[in-house]
Design a protein around this motif. Structure first.
Motif, PDB file in Angstrom:
ATOM      1  N   GLN A 245      42.905  28.643  34.614  1.00  0.00           N
ATOM      2  CA  GLN A 245      42.043  28.342  33.541  1.00  0.00           C
ATOM      3  C   GLN A 245      40.683  29.169  34.127  1.00  0.00           C
ATOM      4  OE1 GLN A 245      41.652  27.500  30.664  1.00  0.00           O
ATOM      5  NE2 GLN A 245      43.214  26.120  30.116  1.00  0.00           N
ATOM      6  N   GLN A 246      40.488  28.795  35.459  1.00  0.00           N
ATOM      7  CA  GLN A 246      39.225  29.450  35.963  1.00  0.00           C
ATOM      8  C   GLN A 246      39.421  31.128  36.141  1.00  0.00           C
ATOM      9  OE1 GLN A 246      38.760  27.069  39.713  1.00  0.00           O
ATOM     10  NE2 GLN A 246      38.639  25.200  38.731  1.00  0.00           N
ATOM     11  N   GLN A 247      40.779  31.293  36.396  1.00  0.00           N
ATOM     12  CA  GLN A 247      40.925  32.644  36.707  1.00  0.00           C
ATOM     13  C   GLN A 247      40.818  33.456  35.557  1.00  0.00           C
ATOM     14  OE1 GLN A 247      44.448  32.872  38.987  1.00  0.00           O
ATOM     15  NE2 GLN A 247      43.633  32.793  40.927  1.00  0.00           N
ATOM     16  N   LYS A 249      38.949  33.175  32.763  1.00  0.00           N
ATOM     17  CA  LYS A 249      37.736  33.402  32.427  1.00  0.00           C
ATOM     18  C   LYS A 249      37.031  34.496  33.304  1.00  0.00           C
ATOM     19  CE  LYS A 249      32.970  31.454  31.571  1.00  0.00           C
ATOM     20  NZ  LYS A 249      32.279  32.730  32.091  1.00  0.00           N
ATOM     21  N   ALA A 250      37.276  34.377  34.428  1.00  0.00           N
ATOM     22  CA  ALA A 250      36.856  35.435  35.351  1.00  0.00           C
ATOM     23  C   ALA A 250      37.315  36.943  35.068  1.00  0.00           C
ATOM     24  CB  ALA A 250      37.025  35.250  37.016  1.00  0.00           C
ATOM     25  N   THR A 251      38.776  36.744  34.915  1.00  0.00           N
ATOM     26  CA  THR A 251      39.508  37.880  34.656  1.00  0.00           C
ATOM     27  C   THR A 251      39.272  38.598  33.108  1.00  0.00           C
ATOM     28  OG1 THR A 251      41.357  36.981  35.998  1.00  0.00           O
ATOM     29  CG2 THR A 251      41.790  38.942  34.469  1.00  0.00           C
ATOM     30  N   GLY A 252      38.719  37.655  32.333  1.00  0.00           N
ATOM     31  CA  GLY A 252      38.435  38.119  31.072  1.00  0.00           C
ATOM     32  C   GLY A 252      37.157  38.947  30.895  1.00  0.00           C
ATOM     33  N   ASP A 253      36.277  38.315  31.796  1.00  0.00           N
ATOM     34  CA  ASP A 253      34.914  39.063  31.879  1.00  0.00           C
ATOM     35  C   ASP A 253      35.097  40.465  32.843  1.00  0.00           C
ATOM     36  OD1 ASP A 253      33.808  36.904  30.735  1.00  0.00           O
ATOM     37  OD2 ASP A 253      33.106  35.919  32.614  1.00  0.00           O
ATOM     38  N   GLU A 254      36.087  40.619  33.839  1.00  0.00           N
ATOM     39  CA  GLU A 254      36.200  41.713  34.633  1.00  0.00           C
ATOM     40  C   GLU A 254      36.866  42.856  33.501  1.00  0.00           C
ATOM     41  OE1 GLU A 254      36.685  44.580  37.224  1.00  0.00           O
ATOM     42  OE2 GLU A 254      35.076  43.118  36.940  1.00  0.00           O
ATOM     43  N   LEU A 255      38.005  42.206  32.764  1.00  0.00           N
ATOM     44  CA  LEU A 255      38.615  42.944  31.979  1.00  0.00           C
ATOM     45  C   LEU A 255      37.807  43.810  30.769  1.00  0.00           C
ATOM     46  CD1 LEU A 255      41.121  44.407  30.994  1.00  0.00           C
ATOM     47  CD2 LEU A 255      41.921  42.509  29.641  1.00  0.00           C
ATOM     48  N   THR A 256      36.834  42.851  30.299  1.00  0.00           N
ATOM     49  CA  THR A 256      35.932  43.320  29.335  1.00  0.00           C
ATOM     50  C   THR A 256      35.254  44.633  29.716  1.00  0.00           C
ATOM     51  OG1 THR A 256      35.858  41.352  28.193  1.00  0.00           O
ATOM     52  CG2 THR A 256      33.970  42.962  27.684  1.00  0.00           C
TER      53      THR A 256
END
Length: 302
Positions: A245-247, A249-256
């Protein structure tokens, strides 16, 4: 109808897709041409986990149509007619559901049989439509998305034929043809995998849970009802969920951010490349970027 007696095919019947008779011909411990890619873990629509539950008679999510499926069905006859227009001396006929003469569990429902003026049938025709053609090779090649290649090889192996034509319509206007020859080695790999898969169903050995959406949706429909109780779970599974779950959110921001950088590079272009390697492609609607999608194969070259 043209007499069609394929070397290893036994006709089960001609059914309308979605009817109880059609479902019955595909149910139970058998593997159809549209299912073999899922057995191998290569299908974008099903997983070994979801297919296993279907074959075991357990709950699975209901099929939900969408515009792509609807228009694919509506355009099938038009695309088949286009192929016929391009191949003088051939005729086409719809066919039914077949099983292999010696392997009752091996089944296939080809789109069309292709026959010559003398009525000799040695070939099949599969009709496909797609909004994008990036996963497909150039017209005249044998480069299909892997899941469709599995489907075609399974059909040829079931009926004992050597050749299948594939007619593809991309974006409603880009017509392409492909020719696929039977590959005995690939067919054996698929048969062995299918037999082992069906054996796991008989033994009640469920495949592991993977990250496919089809797997998650299958798990979702298993419980019936709701009990207001606490259920003890392994610590490692709890930790995996919380970390993911934590990853996420972080991955989603980085992918964007990464997608934004690529789109900024591409500008009005279509593809992002590094040397000869294609990385991502841009689709446009009404002049604006609709999506940025990665290439699914690491070996796709410009």
């Amino acid at each position: 109808m043209t007499a069609f007696n394929p070397p290893t095919g036994v006709l089960l019947g001609t059914y309308t897709p979605g009817t109880p008779e059609w479902e019955k011909a595909r149910a139970g411990l058998c593997i159809t041409a549209t299912e073999i890619a899922a057995v191998l873990g290569l299908s974008p629509w099903a997983s070994p986990f979801s297919l296993w539950h279907k074959k075991a008679g357990l709950p699975t999510p209901p099929f939900e149509s969408n515009p792509a499926v609807e228009w694919g069905n509506r355009l099938e006859e038009a695309v088949a007619q286009k192929w016929l227009d391009e191949h003088e001396g051939y005729g086409l006929e719809s066919t039914g559901t077949w099983r292999h003469r010696d392997r009752e569990w091996q089944r296939a429902t080809p789109d069309r049989i292709a026959f010559t003026g003398r009525g000799t049938v040695t070939e099949l025709l599969e009709v496909k439509t797609s909004p994008f053609g990036d996963e497909w090779g150039p017209a005249g090649s044998d480069e299909l998305p892997i899941y469709y290649r599995c489907q075609v090889q399974w059909q040829l192996d079931t009926l004992g034929l050597d050749l299948c034509h594939v007619a593809l319509l991309v974006s409603g206007h880009d017509y392409r043809e492909y020719v696929i020859e039977y590959d005995a080695d690939d067919a054996k790999v698929m048969r062995d995998a299918a037999q082992e898969f069906l054996d796991t169903v008989r033994r009640g050995e469920r495949p592991p849970i993977d990250g496919a959406d089809a797997t998650y949706q299958t798990i979702r429909v298993q419980p019936d009802g709701l009990e207001d109780v606490d259920v003890e779970i392994p610590l490692e599974d709890a930790a995996r969920y919380e970390i993911a779950q934590q990853q996420h959110k972080a991955t989603g921001d980085e992918l964007t951010a990464a997608k934004g950088i690529l789109l900024d590079h591409i500008g009005t272009g279509k593809r992002a490349v590094v040397g000869e390697r294609r990385v991502a492609y841009r689709t446009v609607r009404d002049g604006k970027t609709y999506s940025l999608s990665p290439y699914t194969s690491k070996d796709v070259h410009a």
